[in-house]
Design a protein around this motif. Structure first.
Motif, PDB file in Angstrom:
ATOM      1  N   ASN A  17       0.884  -1.201  -0.075  1.00 19.41           N
ATOM      2  CA  ASN A  17      -0.099   0.066  -0.112  1.00 19.41           C
ATOM      3  C   ASN A  17       0.875   1.173   0.083  1.00 19.41           C
ATOM      4  O   ASN A  17       1.783   1.352   0.876  1.00 19.41           O
ATOM      5  CB  ASN A  17      -1.068   0.027   1.185  1.00 19.41           C
ATOM      6  CG  ASN A  17      -1.988  -1.082   1.099  1.00 19.41           C
ATOM      7  OD1 ASN A  17      -3.236  -1.031   0.582  1.00 19.41           O
ATOM      8  ND2 ASN A  17      -1.829  -2.042   1.557  1.00 19.41           N
ATOM      9  N   VAL A  18       0.608   2.093  -0.850  1.00 18.89           N
ATOM     10  CA  VAL A  18       1.148   3.490  -0.885  1.00 18.89           C
ATOM     11  C   VAL A  18       1.028   4.273   0.176  1.00 18.89           C
ATOM     12  O   VAL A  18       1.692   4.559   1.350  1.00 18.89           O
ATOM     13  CB  VAL A  18       0.883   4.201  -2.253  1.00 18.89           C
ATOM     14  CG1 VAL A  18       1.477   5.568  -2.155  1.00 18.89           C
ATOM     15  CG2 VAL A  18       1.177   3.515  -3.273  1.00 18.89           C
ATOM     16  N   VAL A  19      -0.600   4.315   0.715  1.00 17.39           N
ATOM     17  CA  VAL A  19      -1.114   4.928   1.758  1.00 17.39           C
ATOM     18  C   VAL A  19      -2.279   4.150   2.033  1.00 17.39           C
ATOM     19  O   VAL A  19      -2.562   3.014   1.252  1.00 17.39           O
ATOM     20  CB  VAL A  19      -1.106   6.324   1.762  1.00 17.39           C
ATOM     21  CG1 VAL A  19      -0.127   7.104   1.801  1.00 17.39           C
ATOM     22  CG2 VAL A  19      -2.313   6.733   0.745  1.00 17.39           C
ATOM     23  N   GLN A  20      -2.888   4.222   2.987  1.00 19.71           N
ATOM     24  CA  GLN A  20      -4.051   3.592   3.510  1.00 19.71           C
ATOM     25  C   GLN A  20      -5.225   3.834   2.366  1.00 19.71           C
ATOM     26  O   GLN A  20      -5.436   4.718   1.736  1.00 19.71           O
ATOM     27  CB  GLN A  20      -4.948   4.063   4.600  1.00 19.71           C
ATOM     28  CG  GLN A  20      -6.083   3.291   5.052  1.00 19.71           C
ATOM     29  CD  GLN A  20      -6.767   3.648   6.228  1.00 19.71           C
ATOM     30  OE1 GLN A  20      -6.176   4.464   6.993  1.00 19.71           O
ATOM     31  NE2 GLN A  20      -7.985   2.979   6.858  1.00 19.71           N
ATOM     32  N   ASP A  21      -5.577   2.513   1.588  1.00 17.80           N
ATOM     33  CA  ASP A  21      -6.692   2.548   0.749  1.00 17.80           C
ATOM     34  C   ASP A  21      -5.975   2.887  -0.701  1.00 17.80           C
ATOM     35  O   ASP A  21      -7.019   3.032  -1.647  1.00 17.80           O
ATOM     36  CB  ASP A  21      -7.905   3.640   0.750  1.00 17.80           C
ATOM     37  CG  ASP A  21      -8.643   3.144   2.064  1.00 17.80           C
ATOM     38  OD1 ASP A  21      -9.044   1.954   2.327  1.00 17.80           O
ATOM     39  OD2 ASP A  21      -9.188   4.151   2.654  1.00 17.80           O
ATOM     40  N   VAL A  22      -4.771   2.709  -0.996  1.00 15.41           N
ATOM     41  CA  VAL A  22      -4.110   3.103  -2.091  1.00 15.41           C
ATOM     42  C   VAL A  22      -3.163   1.873  -2.215  1.00 15.41           C
ATOM     43  O   VAL A  22      -2.017   1.955  -2.122  1.00 15.41           O
ATOM     44  CB  VAL A  22      -3.387   4.329  -2.140  1.00 15.41           C
ATOM     45  CG1 VAL A  22      -2.834   4.439  -3.359  1.00 15.41           C
ATOM     46  CG2 VAL A  22      -4.374   5.428  -1.888  1.00 15.41           C
ATOM     47  N   TYR A  24      -7.718   2.499  -5.812  1.00 16.61           N
ATOM     48  CA  TYR A  24      -8.266   3.400  -4.577  1.00 16.61           C
ATOM     49  C   TYR A  24      -9.286   2.591  -4.251  1.00 16.61           C
ATOM     50  O   TYR A  24     -10.501   2.400  -4.732  1.00 16.61           O
ATOM     51  CB  TYR A  24      -8.405   4.685  -5.095  1.00 16.61           C
ATOM     52  CG  TYR A  24      -9.104   5.465  -3.934  1.00 16.61           C
ATOM     53  CD1 TYR A  24      -8.253   5.999  -2.877  1.00 16.61           C
ATOM     54  CD2 TYR A  24     -10.429   6.089  -3.806  1.00 16.61           C
ATOM     55  CE1 TYR A  24      -8.863   6.559  -1.901  1.00 16.61           C
ATOM     56  CE2 TYR A  24     -10.769   6.879  -2.958  1.00 16.61           C
ATOM     57  CZ  TYR A  24     -10.283   7.124  -1.980  1.00 16.61           C
ATOM     58  OH  TYR A  24     -10.889   7.771  -0.904  1.00 16.61           O
ATOM     59  N   LYS A  25      -9.297   2.182  -2.996  1.00 16.07           N
ATOM     60  CA  LYS A  25     -10.263   1.209  -2.312  1.00 16.07           C
ATOM     61  C   LYS A  25     -10.641   0.108  -3.204  1.00 16.07           C
ATOM     62  O   LYS A  25      -9.874  -0.759  -3.337  1.00 16.07           O
ATOM     63  CB  LYS A  25     -11.489   2.242  -2.025  1.00 16.07           C
ATOM     64  CG  LYS A  25     -11.364   3.344  -0.851  1.00 16.07           C
ATOM     65  CD  LYS A  25     -12.508   4.083  -0.374  1.00 16.07           C
ATOM     66  CE  LYS A  25     -12.066   4.874   0.559  1.00 16.07           C
ATOM     67  NZ  LYS A  25     -13.239   5.776   1.238  1.00 16.07           N
TER      68      LYS A  25
END
Length: 254
Positions: free
Chosen positions: A106-111, A144-145
């Motif tokens: 994950n790049v960041v959360q949800d990505v 994304y999600k």
């Protein structure tokens, strides 16, 4: 494709529930830093990037995945096929074997992201001068999600098209929990660019549903279609490989 369907259906079963704090063990033998899952699918037919692979006949499929907690993974997936012999009766190649490996996280959360390499291997007998259909692609995706975009680049000829190295596939997909009856809506649109082959590039799309039956079992149904050129994608049986169809499958994940 059905590989993606199998992963989607089996995804919830492959994720073990979090251990309770008072029962979790630090023993690596009981909590290894990796997971191994397997899947088997029976499908009404096999379609890949919108094109028929089994001449509208049923397919049996299966594979396994090894995933390390670091994000690295390798796997294998296999399916019965007939498209090669359907296009040339001198060819005998009844199996597709896919081998892949990569890294996801994950790049960041949800990505989420995922990149790797995939080898499509078609063991069999081919006549002299026949372009080998084995294909190797590098791929990368970001999402994304519940929506993702994936890009694939062929570093070999693409599925038997001569001089087609550099072909590309663009895949935009979304899977949305409907919140009722354990149903997920599956959407997809893709574009296959075939390098150096006139009129071989095309779009494909899909709209479907999957249902989680529990215990690693799931069913799916989808409508699949393309705008592929009939002159390019009609097999020796006279069947258009890109015609619209409804596909159903049942998958068991272990």
């Amino acid at each position: 494709m059905l590989l993606a369907i199998a992963v989607l259906i089996g995804g919830s079963a492959a994720i073990a529930p979090a251990a309770r704090a008072d029962t979790a063990s630090d023993d690596p033998a009981t909590n290894p830093p990796y997971s191994i899952t397997a899947n088997m699918t029976l499908a009404s037919q096999y379609r890949y990037r919108g094109l028929m692979q089994t001449d509208n006949k049923p397919a049996i499929q299966g594979g396994f995945d090894f995933t390390h907690e670091s994000g690295f993974y390798i796997g294998n997936w296999n399916s019965s096929i007939s498209w090669l012999s359907d296009s040339n009766p001198d060819v005998s190649a009844p199996i597709e074997m896919d081998f892949y490996g990569g890294y996801r996280g994950n790049v960041v959360q949800d990505v989420p992201f995922d990149f790797g390499v995939l080898k499509y291997y078609y063991p069999g007998d081919y006549p002299s001068g026949y372009t080998n259909p084995d294909t190797t692609e590098f791929y990368g995706s970001i999402g994304y999600k519940t929506t993702s975009f994936k890009y694939s680049y062929a570093v070999s000829n693409l599925f038997g098209f001569a001089r087609s190295k550099g072909s590309q596939y663009f895949d935009l997909s979304g899977n949305y929990d409907l919140g009722v009856w354990d149903l997920t809506l599956n959407t997809h649109v893709g574009y296959q660019y075939v390098h150096n082959v006139d009129h071989a590039s095309y779009y494909d799309w899909k709209l479907g549903l999957t249902k989680d039956l529990g215990q690693g079992l799931g069913i799916s149904v989808a409508y699949i279609d393309t705008n592929a050129d009939r002159d390019i994608y009609t097999n020796s049986q006279g069947r258009f490989m890109g015609r619209g169809t409804v596909l159903a499958s049942i998958t068991k994940t272990f």
